[in-house]
Design an enzyme around this catalytic site. Structure first.
Site, PDB file in Angstrom:
ATOM      1  N   LYS A 226       2.140 -27.996  15.567  1.00 26.73           N
ATOM      2  CA  LYS A 226       0.549 -28.586  15.478  1.00 26.73           C
ATOM      3  C   LYS A 226       0.354 -29.783  16.106  1.00 26.73           C
ATOM      4  CE  LYS A 226      -0.453 -26.321  10.844  1.00 26.73           C
ATOM      5  NZ  LYS A 226      -1.260 -26.336   8.579  1.00 26.73           N
ATOM      6  N   ARG A 261       7.316 -23.774   7.289  1.00 28.04           N
ATOM      7  CA  ARG A 261       6.242 -22.384   7.904  1.00 28.04           C
ATOM      8  C   ARG A 261       6.958 -22.394   9.150  1.00 28.04           C
ATOM      9  NH1 ARG A 261       1.844 -21.453   9.490  1.00 28.04           N
ATOM     10  NH2 ARG A 261       0.727 -19.222   9.228  1.00 28.04           N
TER      11      ARG A 261
HETATM   12  C1  YH5 Z   1      -0.804 -23.998   6.268  1.00 29.11           C
HETATM   13  O1  YH5 Z   1      -0.526 -24.973   7.049  1.00 29.11           O
HETATM   14  N1  YH5 Z   1      -1.809 -22.911   8.856  1.00 29.11           N
HETATM   15  S1  YH5 Z   1      -2.904 -21.102  10.056  1.00 29.11           S
HETATM   16  C2  YH5 Z   1      -2.998 -25.114  14.341  1.00 29.11           C
HETATM   17  C3  YH5 Z   1      -1.625 -25.025  15.167  1.00 29.11           C
HETATM   18  C4  YH5 Z   1      -1.115 -24.366  15.060  1.00 29.11           C
HETATM   19  C5  YH5 Z   1      -0.304 -24.224  13.847  1.00 29.11           C
HETATM   20  C6  YH5 Z   1      -1.471 -24.937  17.419  1.00 29.11           C
HETATM   21  N2  YH5 Z   1      -1.280 -20.905   7.979  1.00 29.11           N
HETATM   22  C7  YH5 Z   1      -1.419 -23.022   7.530  1.00 29.11           C
HETATM   23  O2  YH5 Z   1      -0.836 -22.334  11.635  1.00 29.11           O
HETATM   24  N3  YH5 Z   1      -0.243 -21.684   5.368  1.00 29.11           N
HETATM   25  C8  YH5 Z   1      -2.445 -22.483   8.701  1.00 29.11           C
HETATM   26  O3  YH5 Z   1      -2.281 -26.066  16.697  1.00 29.11           O
HETATM   27  C9  YH5 Z   1      -1.456 -21.798   6.820  1.00 29.11           C
HETATM   28  N4  YH5 Z   1      -0.171 -23.974   5.026  1.00 29.11           N
HETATM   29  C10 YH5 Z   1      -0.271 -22.513   4.729  1.00 29.11           C
HETATM   30  N5  YH5 Z   1       0.313 -22.649   3.223  1.00 29.11           N
HETATM   31  C11 YH5 Z   1      -3.005 -22.417  11.078  1.00 29.11           C
HETATM   32  C12 YH5 Z   1      -1.406 -23.193  11.775  1.00 29.11           C
HETATM   33  C13 YH5 Z   1      -1.553 -23.635  13.047  1.00 29.11           C
HETATM   34  C14 YH5 Z   1      -2.903 -24.543  13.057  1.00 29.11           C
END
Ligand code: YH5
Length: 282
Positions: A226, A261
Site C-alpha cells: 500500500k 493479508r
Molecule cells: C484491507 O485493508 N484492502 S483491497 C492499495 C494498494 C495495494 C493494495 C498499491 N481489501 C483491504 O489491497 N480487506 C483491500 O496500493 C481489504 N483490509 C481488508 N480486510 C485494497 C488493497 C490495496 C490497495
C-alpha cells in the site's frame, strides 16, 4: 485474541495461536497490484494453489476494485468473477476461503459453493448484511473506512485516529454479536489506506494490538504494497514494495495481529517463521 485461539467457520478451522497468512487473489480486470496478470479463471486458481503451497492459510478472493478512486462494480459482474473461483478453491484446496465483498447476495452465493469468511471493507453496513452473515454462520472481517472508495483519500481527517477506529470497530462488532455472531468468529481490521493519511496509517500500526479490544476479537493487518509502504521507502511502483511490506507484516505480528493479508505469500511466510522462532526461544 478471544478465549479460544481457533477460528472456526462452516466446517473448517484455523489455529490462530500463531499468526496466519491470508493471500490476496484479485479477480478484477484492473487489479493494479498484479498488473492484471490473473484475469482468467484458470490463472486465478493456479495462483491460489501457488499461494497455498507457499504458506497461505486463507485465500481472499476479491472481485470489486476498491483502490482509491475506483468505480463501483455491478453485483452481476462480481458474481460472475468470484463464484467460480471460490468454488474451485474450496473444492480443491485445504485452505479457508474468504470473499472480499460488501454484497449479501454475492456472499450468499459464495457460501453455497464453499466460502468460509466474509471480508467486508464496509464492515457489514449494507442492508441485511449482518443478518445474512449470522444466518450463513460465516466468520466476518470488519474493516474501518472513512468515506467511500471513490473519495476517501481526498481529505482524511481525525481528531484521534486510533480512538475513532476503535470506537467504530467496537460498535460494528457489537452489532454482529447482537445478531448472534460470536466474538470468536469476528476479526477486526483498521483498514490501512481507507480514508487515512500516511501519518494516520502509521499511528494505527503502532497501536494495532489495541484493536483486539481487550483481547475480545481477532485482528487482521492488511498493508501489503500500500501507499504507506511506498511513502516510507520511496518506492513508487507497488511491485517494488515487497521488502517494506514484509517488514510491516512482521511488525504487525509483533503487535499481535493473528492474520496478515498479503500479495507476497512466500516472502511473508519467512517473516512468520522468524517470528515463530523468536517465540519458541522467548
Ligand atoms: C484491507 O485493508 N484492502 S483491497 C492499495 C494498494 C495495494 C493494495 C498499491 N481489501 C483491504 O489491497 N480487506 C483491500 O496500493 C481489504 N483490509 C481488508 N480486510 C485494497 C488493497 C490495496 C490497495
Amino acid at each position: 485474541m478471544p478465549l479460544t485461539t481457533t477460528l472456526t467457520a462452516r466446517g473448517r478451522s484455523l489455529d490462530l495461536a500463531s499468526p496466519k497468512i491470508m493471500g490476496i487473489l484479485n479477480v478484477t480486470p484492473d487489479s493494479f497490484s498484479d498488473g492484471g496478470k490473473f484475469l482468467g479463471r484458470d490463472a486465478a486458481i493456479r495462483h491460489a494453489e501457488a499461494m497455498v503451497q507457499d504458506g497461505a492459510a486463507i485465500i481472499d478472493v476479491g472481485g470489486e476494485s476498491t483502490r482509491p478512486g475506483a468505480d463501483p462494480v455491478s453485483e452481476e459482474q462480481e458474481l460472475e468473477r468470484v463464484v467460480p473461483v471460490v468454488a474451485a478453491i474450496a473444492q480443491n484446496l485445504d485452505v479457508m476461503v474468504s470473499v472480499d465483498t460488501s454484497s449479501p447476495q454475492v456472499m450468499t452465493e459464495c457460501v453455497k459453493v464453499g466460502a468460509h469468511i466474509w471480508n467486508d471493507i464496509r464492515a457489514l453496513q449494507r442492508p441485511q448484511a449482518v443478518a445474512t452473515a449470522a444466518q450463513l454462520e460465516v466468520a466476518v472481517c470488519l474493516m474501518h473506512m472513512q468515506g467511500d472508495p471513490k473519495t476517501m483519500q481526498v481529505k482524511p481527517s481525525y481528531h484521534d485516529v486510533v480512538a475513532e477506529v476503535k470506537t467504530f470497530l467496537s460498535a460494528r462488532a457489537q452489532a454482529c454479536e447482537q445478531a448472534g455472531i460470536s466474538a470468536e468468529r469476528i476479526i477486526l481490521d483498521p483498514g490501512f489506506g481507507f480514508g487515512k493519511s500516511v501519518a494516520d496509517n502509521y499511528r494505527l500500526l503502532n497501536h494495532l494490538s489495541e484493536l483486539s479490544l481487550n483481547e475480545r476479537y481477532f485482528v487482521l493487518s492488511a498493508l501489503s504494497r500500500k501507499t504507506m509502504i511506498g511513502a516510507a521507502t520511496g518506492q513508487q511502483v507497488a511491485a517494488e514494495r515487497v521488502v517494506g511490506s514484509v517488514t510491516a507484516a512482521f511488525f504487525s505480528m509483533e503487535q499481535h495481529a493473528q492474520i496478515v493479508r498479503v500479495h507476497d505469500v512466500k516472502e511473508t511466510y519467512q517473516a512468520l517463521q522468524i517470528y515463530q522462532a523468536l517465540r519458541e526461544y522467548a
